[in-house]
Scaffold this motif. Structure first.
Motif, PDB file in Angstrom:
ATOM      1  N   GLU A   1       7.721   3.597  -0.729  1.00 10.14           N
ATOM      2  CA  GLU A   1       8.081   5.011  -0.612  1.00 10.14           C
ATOM      3  C   GLU A   1       8.320   5.673  -1.959  1.00 10.14           C
ATOM      4  OE1 GLU A   1      10.962   6.247   2.338  1.00 10.14           O
ATOM      5  OE2 GLU A   1      10.798   4.314   3.342  1.00 10.14           O
ATOM      6  N   TRP A   2       8.358   4.878  -3.025  1.00  6.73           N
ATOM      7  CA  TRP A   2       8.822   5.416  -4.306  1.00  6.73           C
ATOM      8  C   TRP A   2       7.857   5.149  -5.457  1.00  6.73           C
ATOM      9  CZ3 TRP A   2      12.473   8.408  -2.758  1.00  6.73           C
ATOM     10  CH2 TRP A   2      13.285   8.025  -1.685  1.00  6.73           C
ATOM     11  N   GLU A   3       6.581   4.961  -5.166  1.00  6.49           N
ATOM     12  CA  GLU A   3       5.645   4.605  -6.222  1.00  6.49           C
ATOM     13  C   GLU A   3       5.398   5.748  -7.213  1.00  6.49           C
ATOM     14  OE1 GLU A   3       2.164   3.392  -4.166  1.00  6.49           O
ATOM     15  OE2 GLU A   3       1.574   5.422  -3.560  1.00  6.49           O
ATOM     16  N   GLU A   4       5.722   6.984  -6.843  1.00 13.39           N
ATOM     17  CA  GLU A   4       5.531   8.105  -7.776  1.00 13.39           C
ATOM     18  C   GLU A   4       6.628   8.185  -8.840  1.00 13.39           C
ATOM     19  OE1 GLU A   4       4.266   9.511  -3.605  1.00 13.39           O
ATOM     20  OE2 GLU A   4       6.079   8.658  -4.511  1.00 13.39           O
ATOM     21  N   LEU A   5       7.817   7.643  -8.545  1.00 20.65           N
ATOM     22  CA  LEU A   5       8.959   7.884  -9.423  1.00 20.65           C
ATOM     23  C   LEU A   5       8.774   7.395 -10.858  1.00 20.65           C
ATOM     24  CD1 LEU A   5      12.139   7.418  -7.199  1.00 20.65           C
ATOM     25  CD2 LEU A   5      10.860   9.475  -7.771  1.00 20.65           C
TER      26      LEU A   5
ATOM     27  N   TYR B   1      11.334   0.629 -19.311  1.00 18.65           N
ATOM     28  CA  TYR B   1      11.287   0.181 -17.923  1.00 18.65           C
ATOM     29  C   TYR B   1      10.317   1.026 -17.101  1.00 18.65           C
ATOM     30  CZ  TYR B   1      15.245  -3.054 -18.361  1.00 18.65           C
ATOM     31  OH  TYR B   1      16.061  -4.110 -18.684  1.00 18.65           O
ATOM     32  N   LEU B   2      10.277   2.324 -17.383  1.00 24.18           N
ATOM     33  CA  LEU B   2       9.343   3.197 -16.661  1.00 24.18           C
ATOM     34  C   LEU B   2       7.897   2.774 -16.927  1.00 24.18           C
ATOM     35  CD1 LEU B   2      11.145   6.593 -17.303  1.00 24.18           C
ATOM     36  CD2 LEU B   2      10.768   5.557 -15.066  1.00 24.18           C
ATOM     37  N   LEU B   3       7.605   2.426 -18.170  1.00 21.75           N
ATOM     38  CA  LEU B   3       6.274   1.924 -18.501  1.00 21.75           C
ATOM     39  C   LEU B   3       5.997   0.599 -17.802  1.00 21.75           C
ATOM     40  CD1 LEU B   3       5.795   2.690 -22.311  1.00 21.75           C
ATOM     41  CD2 LEU B   3       4.289   3.386 -20.449  1.00 21.75           C
ATOM     42  N   ASP B   4       6.995  -0.278 -17.803  1.00 24.59           N
ATOM     43  CA  ASP B   4       6.818  -1.587 -17.157  1.00 24.59           C
ATOM     44  C   ASP B   4       6.588  -1.438 -15.653  1.00 24.59           C
ATOM     45  OD1 ASP B   4       7.159  -2.789 -19.604  1.00 24.59           O
ATOM     46  OD2 ASP B   4       9.292  -3.233 -19.309  1.00 24.59           O
ATOM     47  N   LEU B   5       7.294  -0.511 -15.027  1.00 27.37           N
ATOM     48  CA  LEU B   5       7.103  -0.287 -13.590  1.00 27.37           C
ATOM     49  C   LEU B   5       5.706   0.265 -13.308  1.00 27.37           C
ATOM     50  CD1 LEU B   5      10.605   1.183 -12.629  1.00 27.37           C
ATOM     51  CD2 LEU B   5       9.617  -0.954 -11.783  1.00 27.37           C
ATOM     52  N   ARG B   6       5.222   1.113 -14.196  1.00 21.75           N
ATOM     53  CA  ARG B   6       3.849   1.603 -14.034  1.00 21.75           C
ATOM     54  C   ARG B   6       2.863   0.439 -14.110  1.00 21.75           C
ATOM     55  NH1 ARG B   6       3.506   7.217 -17.617  1.00 21.75           N
ATOM     56  NH2 ARG B   6       5.402   8.195 -16.798  1.00 21.75           N
ATOM     57  N   ALA B   7       3.109  -0.453 -15.065  1.00 19.31           N
ATOM     58  CA  ALA B   7       2.232  -1.617 -15.191  1.00 19.31           C
ATOM     59  C   ALA B   7       2.292  -2.480 -13.933  1.00 19.31           C
ATOM     60  CB  ALA B   7       2.629  -2.432 -16.417  1.00 19.31           C
TER      61      ALA B   7
ATOM     62  N   VAL C   1       0.123  -0.955 -11.341  1.00 18.13           N
ATOM     63  CA  VAL C   1      -1.291  -1.193 -11.617  1.00 18.13           C
ATOM     64  C   VAL C   1      -1.680  -2.607 -11.206  1.00 18.13           C
ATOM     65  CG1 VAL C   1      -3.025  -1.426 -13.445  1.00 18.13           C
ATOM     66  CG2 VAL C   1      -1.424   0.506 -13.474  1.00 18.13           C
ATOM     67  N   GLU C   2      -0.817  -3.575 -11.517  1.00 19.39           N
ATOM     68  CA  GLU C   2      -1.101  -4.967 -11.149  1.00 19.39           C
ATOM     69  C   GLU C   2      -1.165  -5.133  -9.639  1.00 19.39           C
ATOM     70  OE1 GLU C   2       1.617  -7.645 -12.963  1.00 19.39           O
ATOM     71  OE2 GLU C   2       1.049  -7.095 -15.016  1.00 19.39           O
ATOM     72  N   GLU C   3      -0.360  -4.364  -8.921  1.00 19.83           N
ATOM     73  CA  GLU C   3      -0.369  -4.440  -7.457  1.00 19.83           C
ATOM     74  C   GLU C   3      -1.459  -3.558  -6.847  1.00 19.83           C
ATOM     75  OE1 GLU C   3       3.437  -3.678  -5.745  1.00 19.83           O
ATOM     76  OE2 GLU C   3       4.506  -5.027  -7.119  1.00 19.83           O
ATOM     77  N   LYS C   4      -2.257  -2.926  -7.696  1.00 17.52           N
ATOM     78  CA  LYS C   4      -3.355  -2.055  -7.274  1.00 17.52           C
ATOM     79  C   LYS C   4      -2.870  -0.917  -6.377  1.00 17.52           C
ATOM     80  CE  LYS C   4      -6.956  -5.567  -7.723  1.00 17.52           C
ATOM     81  NZ  LYS C   4      -8.079  -6.279  -7.076  1.00 17.52           N
ATOM     82  N   ARG C   5      -1.760  -0.308  -6.797  1.00 16.03           N
ATOM     83  CA  ARG C   5      -1.216   0.819  -6.065  1.00 16.03           C
ATOM     84  C   ARG C   5      -1.765   2.154  -6.584  1.00 16.03           C
ATOM     85  NH1 ARG C   5       3.162   0.193  -2.803  1.00 16.03           N
ATOM     86  NH2 ARG C   5       3.982  -1.920  -2.591  1.00 16.03           N
TER      87      ARG C   5
ATOM     88  N   GLU D   1      -8.935   6.042 -10.328  1.00 14.20           N
ATOM     89  CA  GLU D   1      -8.213   5.875 -11.595  1.00 14.20           C
ATOM     90  C   GLU D   1      -8.443   4.484 -12.166  1.00 14.20           C
ATOM     91  OE1 GLU D   1      -3.571   5.431 -12.835  1.00 14.20           O
ATOM     92  OE2 GLU D   1      -4.104   7.224 -11.669  1.00 14.20           O
ATOM     93  N   ARG D   2      -8.391   3.483 -11.305  1.00 13.62           N
ATOM     94  CA  ARG D   2      -8.616   2.110 -11.773  1.00 13.62           C
ATOM     95  C   ARG D   2     -10.035   1.955 -12.312  1.00 13.62           C
ATOM     96  NH1 ARG D   2      -6.174   0.845  -6.796  1.00 13.62           N
ATOM     97  NH2 ARG D   2      -8.086  -0.124  -6.006  1.00 13.62           N
TER      98      ARG D   2
END
Length: 474
Positions: free
Chosen positions: A354-358, A381-387, A390-394, A399-400
């Protein structure tokens, strides 16, 4: 997530906030005021960075040894006559509270501000039981009447105008009240006094629990916390498991940083320390004290790469410097915790579904990390969460695919050169006389609505160097 929070998609929440001119102006003024207060406090202390380092050290030591200090805290709470309950989930928290309500046959509850109670949606559950749960903090009371969630950690009703508050209070009073501040606060005082006297149970949060004494420490500016903890016969504390200070000397450092980082104050109006329920020689106080130590996803963060986010002391300093929060306010984030801390903490506690945009609700300017009094690396941490996403292909497949193509092109000089030439040709129809790209196609169209982008140069550096650079040409 609070039932009062919007279920609308993130882009819709953002659009709604951007259309609210009062909200944006109110947030801007408040941010400026709080930032100025914090900056003044930093200057007065002279060695602010030394204090930050000490506060970070205390929080890191505490979180790394959390099991030991929670055990110590529990022992001392029980020795003082209180009861400690450990709650793994929000459901467990609600089971404890509803169990106490039934045991005491309570009819009404008065609350002091508690973000953790917002996490578990306590008010909704209490109301479904047929009981009244009233927020005693003025800002919390305002948003409760509006059936909304707080939009800031320390200033819950930052988004409400005086006219809106007057309308809410008039509806509650059953008569029209003037918009004057004095009249509105008089109504709130009279209403709250009645609620304090009627309440069977008082519910509070916990700014810090002191392990060496089992004391619960509350920080407030209105005095409502003291009435909430003193008048009802039963006091329930809802405490995040990480909100521990090992010793009173550690608490001194953390309170110093909390108040100055939040509002610039040297100390708040009220710092209340509660150690156990009322004793025989006490003039007032609750007959029972229940402390609920809440996990609700926190233990999943322990020992991982994001553990430092548990150092947070809920001062709101990161929110007060965030340019994204400045434009959209707190409700657009959708969860209990807004701003940079919410953009990191909410996905960690509740997952990406529910929170992938944050994690993308950030400019990555780093102001939040610089402002944090306990040095949490929020923008990293915001950068790490984005990564992680990406790893989870969300991220969207387009874009990918685009980034994969970009990666291939940058690894191959011939492809990179061809792409640069293609980019110049593609930008031609969208470039004005001043050499600025004014429009974009596809996913760039919306981005270009608010940005001007310089058109690619007619010749790349490689082309110039090949033709003239090596010969020393202009």
């Amino acid at each position: 997530m609070s039932s009062h929070q919007s279920k609308a998609p993130f882009p819709q929440r953002v659009d709604k906030a951007l259309e609210d001119s009062f909200l944006r102006e109110a947030v801007r003024k408040t941010q400026n005021k709080l930032r100025t207060g914090k900056a003044t406090a930093e200057t007065e202390m002279e060695n602010w960075e030394d204090w930050r380092l000490r506060a970070e050290e205390i929080r890191r030591h505490t979180v790394e040894n959390l099991d030991y200090y929670l055990d110590q805290f529990t022992i001392h709470v029980e020795q003082a006559g209180g009861q400690v309950h450990f709650a793994d989930t929000s459901g467990d928290v609600l089971d404890v509270i509803t169990g106490v309500i039934r045991e005491k046959e309570a009819k009404s509850i008065i609350k002091s501000k508690s973000m953790v109670s917002e996490e578990v949606d306590l008010n909704r559950v209490v109301e479904e039981m047929g009981l009244e749960a009233v927020e005693s903090d003025l800002g919390e009371y305002i948003v409760q009447l509006a059936e909304e969630a707080p939009s800031h950690i320390i200033i819950p009703a930052i988004h409400k105008s005086r006219k809106q508050v007057a309308e809410l209070f008039s509806r509650e009073a059953g008569e029209e009240l003037p918009e004057e501040t004095a009249a509105l606060t008089r109504f709130a005082r009279e209403r709250m006094r009645q609620k304090f006297l009627e309440a069977d149970i008082g519910v509070t949060g916990c700014n810090f629990g002191v392990a060496e004494s089992g004391s619960v420490v509350l920080v407030s500016n209105e005095g409502n916390a003291r009435l909430t903890t003193t008048l009802p016969k039963t006091h329930i504390v809802v405490m995040g498991m990480e909100r521990i200070a090992p010793r009173w000397t550690d608490l001194d450092v953390l309170l110093t940083m909390l108040t100055r980082s939040a509002t610039g104050q040297k100390i708040t109006s009220y710092v209340t320390a509660i150690t156990g329920p009322r004793r025989e020689y006490d003039a007032d106080g609750p007959e029972e004290l229940h402390v609920i130590v809440v996990d609700n996803g926190r233990s999943d963060i322990l020992g991982g790469e994001y553990q430092d986010v548990l150092h947070c002391i809920r001062c709101g300093a990161c929110i007060n410097v965030c340019p994204v929060y400045r434009q959209i306010g707190g409700h657009a984030y959708g969860g209990v915790y807004p701003g940079p801390i919410g953009a990191v903490l909410t996905p960690l506690l509740e997952g990406f579904d529910e929170w992938e945009e944050l994690p993308y609700a950030s400019s990555l300017c780093g102001a939040c990390t610089d402002a944090c009094p306990v040095r949490i690396p929020l923008h990293e941490y915001l950068l790490d969460l984005r990564a992680d996403e990406v790893e989870e292909k969300r991220t969207p497949w387009a874009e990918r695919l685009a980034f994969k193509g970009f990666g291939l092109a940058t690894e191959n000089p011939a492809l990179f050169s061809a792409g640069a030439k293609g980019g110049r040709l593609a930008a031609g129809p969208f470039t004005d006389e001043e050499g600025m790209v004014k429009k974009g196609l596809g996913p760039l169209a919306e981005w270009m609505e608010t940005r001007d982008f310089p058109a690619p140069a007619r010749h790349s550096f490689r082309e110039w160097w090949k033709k003239e650079g090596r010969e020393g040409g202009d």
